[in-house]
Design a protein around this motif. Structure first.
Motif, PDB file in Angstrom:
ATOM      1  N   ILE A  71      63.185  33.957  48.108  1.00 60.57           N
ATOM      2  CA  ILE A  71      61.911  34.667  47.959  1.00 60.57           C
ATOM      3  C   ILE A  71      62.171  36.151  48.197  1.00 60.57           C
ATOM      4  CG2 ILE A  71      59.494  34.770  48.630  1.00 60.57           C
ATOM      5  CD1 ILE A  71      60.398  32.000  47.671  1.00 60.57           C
ATOM      6  N   HIS A 126      58.183  41.445  45.051  1.00 62.16           N
ATOM      7  CA  HIS A 126      57.939  41.589  43.615  1.00 62.16           C
ATOM      8  C   HIS A 126      58.641  42.837  43.075  1.00 62.16           C
ATOM      9  CE1 HIS A 126      55.762  40.901  39.874  1.00 62.16           C
ATOM     10  NE2 HIS A 126      55.572  42.218  39.817  1.00 62.16           N
ATOM     11  N   CYS A 144      57.441  37.700  45.385  1.00 58.75           N
ATOM     12  CA  CYS A 144      56.241  37.658  46.215  1.00 58.75           C
ATOM     13  C   CYS A 144      55.556  39.022  46.183  1.00 58.75           C
ATOM     14  CB  CYS A 144      56.628  37.300  47.650  1.00 58.75           C
ATOM     15  SG  CYS A 144      55.275  37.391  48.843  1.00 58.75           S
ATOM     16  N   GLU A 152      53.839  41.689  47.780  1.00 61.67           N
ATOM     17  CA  GLU A 152      53.632  42.219  49.128  1.00 61.67           C
ATOM     18  C   GLU A 152      54.401  43.521  49.205  1.00 61.67           C
ATOM     19  OE1 GLU A 152      56.128  42.531  51.857  1.00 61.67           O
ATOM     20  OE2 GLU A 152      57.584  42.298  50.248  1.00 61.67           O
ATOM     21  N   VAL A 173      50.606  40.105  52.010  1.00 61.04           N
ATOM     22  CA  VAL A 173      51.148  39.028  51.187  1.00 61.04           C
ATOM     23  C   VAL A 173      50.015  38.360  50.417  1.00 61.04           C
ATOM     24  CG1 VAL A 173      52.337  36.806  51.207  1.00 61.04           C
ATOM     25  CG2 VAL A 173      53.040  38.613  52.800  1.00 61.04           C
ATOM     26  N   LEU A 215      51.505  33.647  45.591  1.00 58.05           N
ATOM     27  CA  LEU A 215      52.785  33.075  45.993  1.00 58.05           C
ATOM     28  C   LEU A 215      52.804  31.574  45.765  1.00 58.05           C
ATOM     29  CD1 LEU A 215      55.562  33.282  47.339  1.00 58.05           C
ATOM     30  CD2 LEU A 215      54.410  33.102  49.562  1.00 58.05           C
ATOM     31  N   GLU A 235      53.409  30.947  42.177  1.00 59.13           N
ATOM     32  CA  GLU A 235      54.785  31.249  41.780  1.00 59.13           C
ATOM     33  C   GLU A 235      55.761  30.183  42.263  1.00 59.13           C
ATOM     34  OE1 GLU A 235      56.038  33.664  39.887  1.00 59.13           O
ATOM     35  OE2 GLU A 235      54.055  34.511  39.476  1.00 59.13           O
ATOM     36  N   VAL A 277      55.253  34.303  54.777  1.00 58.85           N
ATOM     37  CA  VAL A 277      55.844  33.556  53.666  1.00 58.85           C
ATOM     38  C   VAL A 277      56.476  32.266  54.176  1.00 58.85           C
ATOM     39  CG1 VAL A 277      57.661  33.590  51.910  1.00 58.85           C
ATOM     40  CG2 VAL A 277      56.213  35.609  52.254  1.00 58.85           C
TER      41      VAL A 277
END
Length: 275
Positions: free
Chosen positions: A93, A96, A134, A136, A148, A153, A156, A185
């Motif tokens: 993870i 973005h 992610c 954030e 977040v 998420l 995704e 997360v």
């Protein structure tokens, strides 16, 4: 013959590709060595065989049948998993926009000018198809720029869930200054994937600047964690009657206990060569 205190007998064991070597130091300063075939499928079996062989020597020489003060072990379990491409199926993870972090690396090409024409970089530790972005953002000073987006998420993560990973690494931008987003997360991942998947935050593995270094180290930790934990579990069971203190040699030549080695297996990647 049998007067030596049992806690004064110390044992070291190293597993090689062909043989497993055991060395015992006695209270009298003598050494006893045993060599047995390595059991590749489960190395703990070969280790137990070697220890039993060494204990038979000690019984013959000293009439001794007790526990060792400690057992120190150099292992290539994590090393082999990386080199042979037999690590656990791992997800990653990232923040973005940073999906290619493991592929881009530091853009440093070995060799002289023009070497990039012939250089074939190794595959990323975690492939792009198991890398999830992610939404954030944490600032370099540790302040939240964007919370977040938990709903995004979860959406995704759908494809990663389909691939059934055994471990997931989390490496978010600037998390070394503030790990709040990584912990958020991690909670989402635990809800989505359940208790059987290992979840590792970069802030717990390598809390320092350098996004690539932090990401690749955390990913490698996740890649070998299920394998190392499984091995150490078998080792604990096999040696429970031989010593109450079992330590694993780290890459830097230091020692760690089994619990820490299982949670941070990246620190024992060079355990065998360090020995």
């Amino acid at each position: 013959m049998g007067d030596a205190p049992p806690e004064d007998f110390r044992l070291g064991v190293d597993v090689g590709g062909t043989f497993t070597d055991v060395c015992v130091f006695t209270p009298q300063g003598k050494t006893f060595r045993a060599k047995v075939p390595t059991t590749s499928k489960d190395q703990s079996v070969g280790i137990k065989d070697g220890i039993n062989k060494a204990k038979a020597m000690l019984k013959s020489s000293f009439g001794w049948q007790g526990q060792f003060e400690f057992i120190h072990h150099g292992t290539t379990t994590a090393t082999n998993a990386i080199l042979e491409g037999k690590g656990a199926k791992t997800g990653l993870i990232v923040t973005h926009g940073h999906k290619d972090i493991l592929a881009i690396r530091r853009s440093q090409i070995p060799g002289h000018l023009g070497a990039w024409l012939t250089y074939n970089p190794p595959d990323p530790v975690v492939p792009l198809e198991r890398t999830v972005q992610c939404q954030e953002r944490m600032s370099v000073t540790g302040n939240t720029v964007r919370e977040v987006d938990v709903d995004a998420l979860r959406t995704e993560l759908a494809d990663l869930k389909r691939q059934k990973p055994q471990a997931i690494a989390i490496s978010l931008l600037n998390s070394y200054t503030n790990d709040a987003h990584e912990k958020t997360v991690a909670r989402v991942l635990r809800e989505e994937f359940g208790p059987d998947v290992d979840i590792i935050c970069s802030s717990d593995v390598l809390r320092e600047a350098g996004e690539y270094e932090r990401s690749v180290t955390t990913s490698a930790n996740a890649l070998v964690m299920p394998i190392v934990k499984n091995y150490l579990g078998k080792l604990t069971q096999a040696l429970k009657e031989d010593s109450d203190t079992i330590r694993i040699l780290k890459s830097d030549g230091g020692l760690t206990n089994l619990e820490v080695a299982g949670q941070s297996p990246v620190s024992i990647l060079m355990s065998g060569p360090a020995g």
